[in-house]
Design a protein around this motif. Sequence first.
Motif, PDB file in Angstrom:
ATOM      1  N   GLU A 346      11.196  -9.910  -0.722  1.00 54.40           N
ATOM      2  CA  GLU A 346      10.406  -9.381  -1.836  1.00 54.40           C
ATOM      3  C   GLU A 346       8.912  -9.372  -1.552  1.00 54.40           C
ATOM      4  O   GLU A 346       8.211  -8.384  -1.781  1.00 54.40           O
ATOM      5  CB  GLU A 346      10.666 -10.210  -3.103  1.00 54.40           C
ATOM      6  CG  GLU A 346      12.069 -10.162  -3.639  1.00 54.40           C
ATOM      7  CD  GLU A 346      12.345  -8.952  -4.510  1.00 54.40           C
ATOM      8  OE1 GLU A 346      11.465  -8.092  -4.640  1.00 54.40           O
ATOM      9  OE2 GLU A 346      13.463  -8.874  -5.054  1.00 54.40           O
ATOM     10  N   ALA A 347       8.357 -10.481  -1.081  1.00 48.35           N
ATOM     11  CA  ALA A 347       6.899 -10.660  -1.044  1.00 48.35           C
ATOM     12  C   ALA A 347       6.203  -9.863   0.042  1.00 48.35           C
ATOM     13  O   ALA A 347       4.978  -9.695  -0.011  1.00 48.35           O
ATOM     14  CB  ALA A 347       6.553 -12.144  -0.891  1.00 48.35           C
ATOM     15  N   THR A 348       6.942  -9.344   1.034  1.00 47.65           N
ATOM     16  CA  THR A 348       6.261  -8.636   2.119  1.00 47.65           C
ATOM     17  C   THR A 348       5.524  -7.392   1.621  1.00 47.65           C
ATOM     18  O   THR A 348       4.487  -7.021   2.169  1.00 47.65           O
ATOM     19  CB  THR A 348       7.254  -8.227   3.227  1.00 47.65           C
ATOM     20  OG1 THR A 348       8.301  -7.442   2.639  1.00 47.65           O
ATOM     21  CG2 THR A 348       7.844  -9.447   3.905  1.00 47.65           C
ATOM     22  N   LEU A 349       6.054  -6.747   0.585  1.00 43.45           N
ATOM     23  CA  LEU A 349       5.378  -5.563   0.044  1.00 43.45           C
ATOM     24  C   LEU A 349       3.999  -5.923  -0.500  1.00 43.45           C
ATOM     25  O   LEU A 349       3.028  -5.189  -0.304  1.00 43.45           O
ATOM     26  CB  LEU A 349       6.220  -4.927  -1.058  1.00 43.45           C
ATOM     27  CG  LEU A 349       5.584  -3.712  -1.740  1.00 43.45           C
ATOM     28  CD1 LEU A 349       5.547  -2.526  -0.781  1.00 43.45           C
ATOM     29  CD2 LEU A 349       6.330  -3.333  -3.015  1.00 43.45           C
ATOM     30  N   PHE A 350       3.905  -7.050  -1.195  1.00 43.85           N
ATOM     31  CA  PHE A 350       2.636  -7.449  -1.798  1.00 43.85           C
ATOM     32  C   PHE A 350       1.610  -7.793  -0.714  1.00 43.85           C
ATOM     33  O   PHE A 350       0.424  -7.504  -0.863  1.00 43.85           O
ATOM     34  CB  PHE A 350       2.866  -8.620  -2.743  1.00 43.85           C
ATOM     35  CG  PHE A 350       3.828  -8.289  -3.846  1.00 43.85           C
ATOM     36  CD1 PHE A 350       3.396  -7.624  -4.984  1.00 43.85           C
ATOM     37  CD2 PHE A 350       5.178  -8.605  -3.743  1.00 43.85           C
ATOM     38  CE1 PHE A 350       4.279  -7.286  -6.003  1.00 43.85           C
ATOM     39  CE2 PHE A 350       6.069  -8.275  -4.749  1.00 43.85           C
ATOM     40  CZ  PHE A 350       5.618  -7.613  -5.877  1.00 43.85           C
ATOM     41  N   LYS A 351       2.078  -8.391   0.384  1.00 44.69           N
ATOM     42  CA  LYS A 351       1.168  -8.652   1.507  1.00 44.69           C
ATOM     43  C   LYS A 351       0.725  -7.335   2.139  1.00 44.69           C
ATOM     44  O   LYS A 351      -0.460  -7.142   2.438  1.00 44.69           O
ATOM     45  CB  LYS A 351       1.860  -9.528   2.552  1.00 44.69           C
ATOM     46  CG  LYS A 351       0.979  -9.837   3.761  1.00 44.69           C
ATOM     47  CD  LYS A 351       1.711 -10.657   4.807  1.00 44.69           C
ATOM     48  CE  LYS A 351       0.800 -10.925   6.004  1.00 44.69           C
ATOM     49  NZ  LYS A 351       1.508 -11.679   7.074  1.00 44.69           N
ATOM     50  N   TYR A 352       1.661  -6.426   2.341  1.00 47.37           N
ATOM     51  CA  TYR A 352       1.379  -5.138   2.973  1.00 47.37           C
ATOM     52  C   TYR A 352       0.360  -4.351   2.165  1.00 47.37           C
ATOM     53  O   TYR A 352      -0.534  -3.692   2.720  1.00 47.37           O
ATOM     54  CB  TYR A 352       2.687  -4.361   3.110  1.00 47.37           C
ATOM     55  CG  TYR A 352       2.574  -3.050   3.839  1.00 47.37           C
ATOM     56  CD1 TYR A 352       2.515  -3.019   5.233  1.00 47.37           C
ATOM     57  CD2 TYR A 352       2.559  -1.836   3.153  1.00 47.37           C
ATOM     58  CE1 TYR A 352       2.434  -1.819   5.916  1.00 47.37           C
ATOM     59  CE2 TYR A 352       2.477  -0.633   3.825  1.00 47.37           C
ATOM     60  CZ  TYR A 352       2.419  -0.628   5.209  1.00 47.37           C
ATOM     61  OH  TYR A 352       2.328   0.562   5.883  1.00 47.37           O
ATOM     62  N   MET A 353       0.460  -4.418   0.822  1.00 52.24           N
ATOM     63  CA  MET A 353      -0.445  -3.668  -0.054  1.00 52.24           C
ATOM     64  C   MET A 353      -1.694  -4.462  -0.438  1.00 52.24           C
ATOM     65  O   MET A 353      -2.500  -3.992  -1.237  1.00 52.24           O
ATOM     66  CB  MET A 353       0.309  -3.254  -1.325  1.00 52.24           C
ATOM     67  CG  MET A 353       1.459  -2.305  -1.072  1.00 52.24           C
ATOM     68  SD  MET A 353       2.342  -1.846  -2.599  1.00 52.24           S
ATOM     69  CE  MET A 353       1.064  -0.892  -3.434  1.00 52.24           C
ATOM     70  N   LYS A 354      -1.814  -5.665   0.136  1.00 56.35           N
ATOM     71  CA  LYS A 354      -2.957  -6.542  -0.177  1.00 56.35           C
ATOM     72  C   LYS A 354      -3.072  -6.767  -1.692  1.00 56.35           C
ATOM     73  O   LYS A 354      -4.162  -6.766  -2.268  1.00 56.35           O
ATOM     74  CB  LYS A 354      -4.261  -5.965   0.382  1.00 56.35           C
ATOM     75  CG  LYS A 354      -4.275  -5.863   1.909  1.00 56.35           C
ATOM     76  CD  LYS A 354      -5.602  -5.311   2.422  1.00 56.35           C
ATOM     77  CE  LYS A 354      -5.689  -5.393   3.938  1.00 56.35           C
ATOM     78  NZ  LYS A 354      -4.650  -4.631   4.619  1.00 56.35           N
ATOM     79  N   SER A 355      -1.918  -6.946  -2.321  1.00 56.17           N
ATOM     80  CA  SER A 355      -1.879  -7.151  -3.769  1.00 56.17           C
ATOM     81  C   SER A 355      -2.094  -8.618  -4.093  1.00 56.17           C
ATOM     82  O   SER A 355      -1.556  -9.497  -3.416  1.00 56.17           O
ATOM     83  CB  SER A 355      -0.523  -6.699  -4.323  1.00 56.17           C
ATOM     84  OG  SER A 355      -0.363  -7.126  -5.662  1.00 56.17           O
TER      85      SER A 355
END
Length: 538
Positions: A346-355
């Motif tokens: 789940e969390a990789t997207l938030f890291k990728y988008m710098k969220s």
Amino acid sequence: MNEQTTAAMSPTTNDEGTMNIDDLTASGPDADAGTVVRITTGAVRGAAAAGATAWKGIRYAQPPTGARRWRAPVAADAWDGIADATAFGNVAPQEIVPAISLGPGAEPDEDCLYLNVWRPDGGSDAKPVMVWIHGGAYTYGASSQPLFDATRLAVTGDVVVVTINYRIGALGFLDLSSFSTEDEVFDSNLALRDVLLALEWVQANIAAFGGDPAQVTVFGESAGGGLVTALLATPTAEGLFRAAIAESSPVTSMYGRERSRGVAERFLAAAGIGIDGAVSALRRLPVDRIVSASSAVYNDVPSTIPGTLAFAPVVDGDLLPEHPITVLSEGRGLPVPLIIGTNRDEATLFKYMKSPLIPITRDAIERMFALMLEDNPALAAPSRDQVLGAYRGARRSARGLDIATDIGFRMPTLWAAAGHSRVAPTYLYRFDFTTLALRLIGIGAAHGTELPYVWGVLDGGLKDPTFKLGGRRAGEALSRRLLARWTTFARTGAPGPGWPAYTEGGRKTLVIDREDRVEPDLDGALRAAWGDVVLSFR
């Protein structure tokens, strides 16, 4: 801007008060009895698609503007003639970001409470109905997103699909009720009220489109999944749906009045409004200032209070009387069959988008734990060393992502599934499928990566890297399986063979991958580390 324009003629009615389709088809060569439907507020004309007919931009509520801003929605007024329903309605006001395509010609406007219906051609009436609640961190997104074109889902599954808009950001989730006066009233949980009104619209109107109001499944992902789990804890939602699917629901990311008041004060400061003058200024505030203040608060809150969101449903003691995770984990949710699950990464997207939404650094995670324990002083919460012990086998660089995934999504889902399994059939999954391209760029089975397969919309455009290095055939096979499972669940209340119900005795989980498999107690080590104490902010 989408307006419910009408034809010059008014449809006539027979002795029973229903519309005479013959009169409609006689009104002109372009009229088509197959695309004109009479609902409680008037007639709507849709358009034929590939194997289905779609009605888009149907108004289900009056414009939530002017004096209705920050008030509970009111059902749409009736109209004369035949309303055009061939284009999506306005999208909720939001900051436009390239990563989220709202669809060609999408127009942001406060007048955004529209929904869309897809009906497959042929077959009998009384088809199962699936009502989609889009995600987007309670701040972004719309039913018009190309990913949510329901043609394939409707046709393949022989179901009627409804997708809805609801108010987002500050216009949908800001709780200003503590600022209410005798003359100026602000309601809480506006977006949740929008969803409830849309579900009431479905009960009143879906039979006209060939759907069965007694077979409604509500489903959503991310913020949409959060709204699904909130509905399960909302007493007034009883009877509006008979089954639910929650994909990657942030079940615990909902807060009480005190925290929500703090968010409201941050919003007023960002909008340049003093607390003393708030009431008189709020309904005159230009929409662009609301959106910009929302964006500032959206980023500020999780940065200063890791693990929390600025905008989410509010445990207001009224519409949402208790925290959904409390209700669900104690087995007191609405007793309807439930599919619930998360994605492995789940969390990789938030890291990728710098969220800033998910804390992934060591400092942020430890700060989140400290704040959470402050909110739950009576709980015998797991120790820091006990929790970290579950991640010793992971690469140091991935530990923060794994912990963020589990505290934000996986553990709340396990707590909810265990409790709900006591009152209704519950089916737990973990989505592990990824492609080589997504694995190489560090995305993996990230938040939202299951959506193309659920909807059968695998063409993500030129910039979509998913199948650049192969995996298309496996993805198409996976999509066929997911479509079948989701629509079979909508039809029967069970997702078909090979997926046993989750119970606290067996804890069987479906792992969705190139080849699906059932794992007994897939999360045993995780549960042992975190324990069965339900942690959440209040």
